[in-house]
Design a protein around this motif. Structure first.
Motif, mmCIF file in Angstrom:
data_model
loop_
_atom_site.group_PDB
_atom_site.id
_atom_site.type_symbol
_atom_site.label_atom_id
_atom_site.label_comp_id
_atom_site.label_asym_id
_atom_site.label_seq_id
_atom_site.Cartn_x
_atom_site.Cartn_y
_atom_site.Cartn_z
ATOM 1 N N MET A 96 134.758 14.907 23.762
ATOM 2 C CA MET A 96 135.497 13.657 23.897
ATOM 3 C C MET A 96 136.433 13.704 25.097
ATOM 4 S SD MET A 96 138.162 11.880 21.280
ATOM 5 C CE MET A 96 139.600 12.623 22.022
ATOM 6 N N LEU A 97 137.156 14.808 25.238
ATOM 7 C CA LEU A 97 138.083 14.923 26.372
ATOM 8 C C LEU A 97 137.331 14.907 27.696
ATOM 9 C CD1 LEU A 97 140.781 17.451 25.119
ATOM 10 C CD2 LEU A 97 140.983 15.000 25.432
ATOM 11 N N GLU A 99 134.589 13.289 28.296
ATOM 12 C CA GLU A 99 134.231 11.894 28.575
ATOM 13 C C GLU A 99 135.441 11.083 29.011
ATOM 14 O OE1 GLU A 99 131.330 10.924 29.014
ATOM 15 O OE2 GLU A 99 130.164 12.468 28.013
ATOM 16 N N MET A 100 136.602 11.419 28.484
ATOM 17 C CA MET A 100 137.828 10.742 28.921
ATOM 18 C C MET A 100 138.083 11.032 30.395
ATOM 19 S SD MET A 100 140.369 11.394 25.649
ATOM 20 C CE MET A 100 141.787 10.646 26.436
ATOM 21 N N ILE A 101 137.946 12.295 30.749
ATOM 22 C CA ILE A 101 138.150 12.698 32.140
ATOM 23 C C ILE A 101 137.156 11.983 33.052
ATOM 24 C CG2 ILE A 101 137.954 14.635 33.754
ATOM 25 C CD1 ILE A 101 138.887 16.435 31.341
ATOM 26 N N TRP A 103 135.510 9.195 32.537
ATOM 27 C CA TRP A 103 135.782 7.756 32.638
ATOM 28 C C TRP A 103 136.878 7.495 33.666
ATOM 29 C CZ3 TRP A 103 139.900 4.476 32.283
ATOM 30 C CH2 TRP A 103 139.612 3.110 32.292
ATOM 31 N N SER A 104 137.952 8.252 33.553
ATOM 32 C CA SER A 104 139.061 8.062 34.497
ATOM 33 C C SER A 104 138.628 8.353 35.926
ATOM 34 C CB SER A 104 140.248 8.956 34.126
ATOM 35 O OG SER A 104 141.034 8.339 33.137
ATOM 36 N N ARG A 106 135.708 7.992 37.169
ATOM 37 C CA ARG A 106 134.840 6.908 37.643
ATOM 38 C C ARG A 106 135.608 5.620 37.901
ATOM 39 N NH1 ARG A 106 131.280 8.679 33.311
ATOM 40 N NH2 ARG A 106 132.180 7.042 32.022
ATOM 41 N N ALA A 112 142.414 14.676 39.891
ATOM 42 C CA ALA A 112 141.496 15.749 39.487
ATOM 43 C C ALA A 112 140.645 16.165 40.689
ATOM 44 C CB ALA A 112 140.597 15.266 38.356
ATOM 45 N N LEU B 18 144.155 7.636 31.398
ATOM 46 C CA LEU B 18 143.479 6.878 30.337
ATOM 47 C C LEU B 18 144.428 6.601 29.176
ATOM 48 C CD1 LEU B 18 139.866 7.433 29.099
ATOM 49 C CD2 LEU B 18 141.705 7.140 27.455
ATOM 50 N N GLU B 99 131.553 9.990 21.516
ATOM 51 C CA GLU B 99 132.037 11.340 21.207
ATOM 52 C C GLU B 99 133.133 11.316 20.145
ATOM 53 O OE1 GLU B 99 130.519 13.919 21.977
ATOM 54 O OE2 GLU B 99 129.257 13.233 23.614
#
Lengths: 141, 141
Positions: A96-97, A99-101, A103-104, A106, A112, B18, B99
């Motif tokens: 999950m984390l 995917e969070m990274i 998304w941000s 993108r 990062a 996010l 997720e």
DNA sequence: GCATATCGCTTGCACAATGCAAGTTAATTG
DNA sequence: CAATTAACTTGCATTGTGCAAGCGATATGC
């Protein structure tokens, strides 16, 4: 301290269930610190950069422990310190984390490193596997 | 209404970025309703089951719109209603929500149908692709 | 065409959560 | 053994949340 009994749940929707424990601005930052940045003590979390207040940090650590996402033990080398670490349930938040990274990365401007993001995006499962291995290795030592 | 200027960010960490928009207990439930349950109006969100208050719902819809995650337009068939829908940025949250669902299904008791979870777990990317197709199809119509 | 219902809100108020600064206790370092 | 450090706790002002009530615009029923 407030209890979170199963009967107090707003609904059994899986997204809601997760949000009732982790749906605030601070909890997942602590998980992030533990998972990716090797931070494991109160002062390390406190100096992570976002500026969490001492009372809020204390509260969130207690709640994360109560939710069995982290565990707390004394530092054998320095009895003033406590060492926090992720439980199996906690490290399982890695996908999950990630995917969070992603998304941000993108959709927003972030600081990062591009290479890390690229590697993460190219092989998400491999990245998660590595995070898991590191966690396991740290436990075994 | 409070502004969220880029300068007010606590940090540029992608997870933090996010969380500053979506890190509360309600925002992602609205996204969920839009993404998975076909809900698209104020009253549909209000009756989603978790019991969000009217003022909070109004506030979150405004913030999600300001963050360009959802957009609002009048219902052509009924001028009293507004239809909310996910933007491209919004639908791009699908991998993260998947997720979240899978973590809860693995680690908590939820009322998600087992078959759906199985299908989701077996082919996450395929599931996300379908969600995207449905979203695209609804837009084109 | 007029009363009634519905939709999407806003407002007021009580209560809970947050953020900040200061203080506390136990352990460690110089 | 005095000063420092780690991990908190406490008090207080500010902000956010939850609930009930109200409101204006549009639609429906007769």
């Amino acid at each position: 301290m407030k209890e979170k009994t199963s009967s107090s749940l707003r609904s059994g929707c899986p997204i809601n269930v997760l949000l009732e424990t982790l749906g605030d601005t601070w909890s997942l930052l602590i998980v992030r610190d533990l998972m990716f940045f090797g931070r494991s003590t109160y002062n390390e979390f406190l100096n992570a950069g976002e500026g969490i207040a001492t009372n809020i940090l204390s509260d969130r650590l207690q709640k994360l422990e109560a939710a069995n996402l982290i565990e707390k033990r004394r530092d054998p080398a320095d009895a003033r310190k406590f060492i926090y670490r992720l439980t199996a349930r906690g490290i399982d938040l890695a996908p999950m984390l990630v995917e969070m990274i992603l998304w941000s990365a993108r959709n927003e401007q972030t600081d990062a490193p591009k290479e890390t993001i690229k590697a993460m995006a190219a092989d998400r499962d491999g990245f998660v596997a590595k995070v898991r291995e590191n966690w396991q290795a740290a436990r075994d030592s």
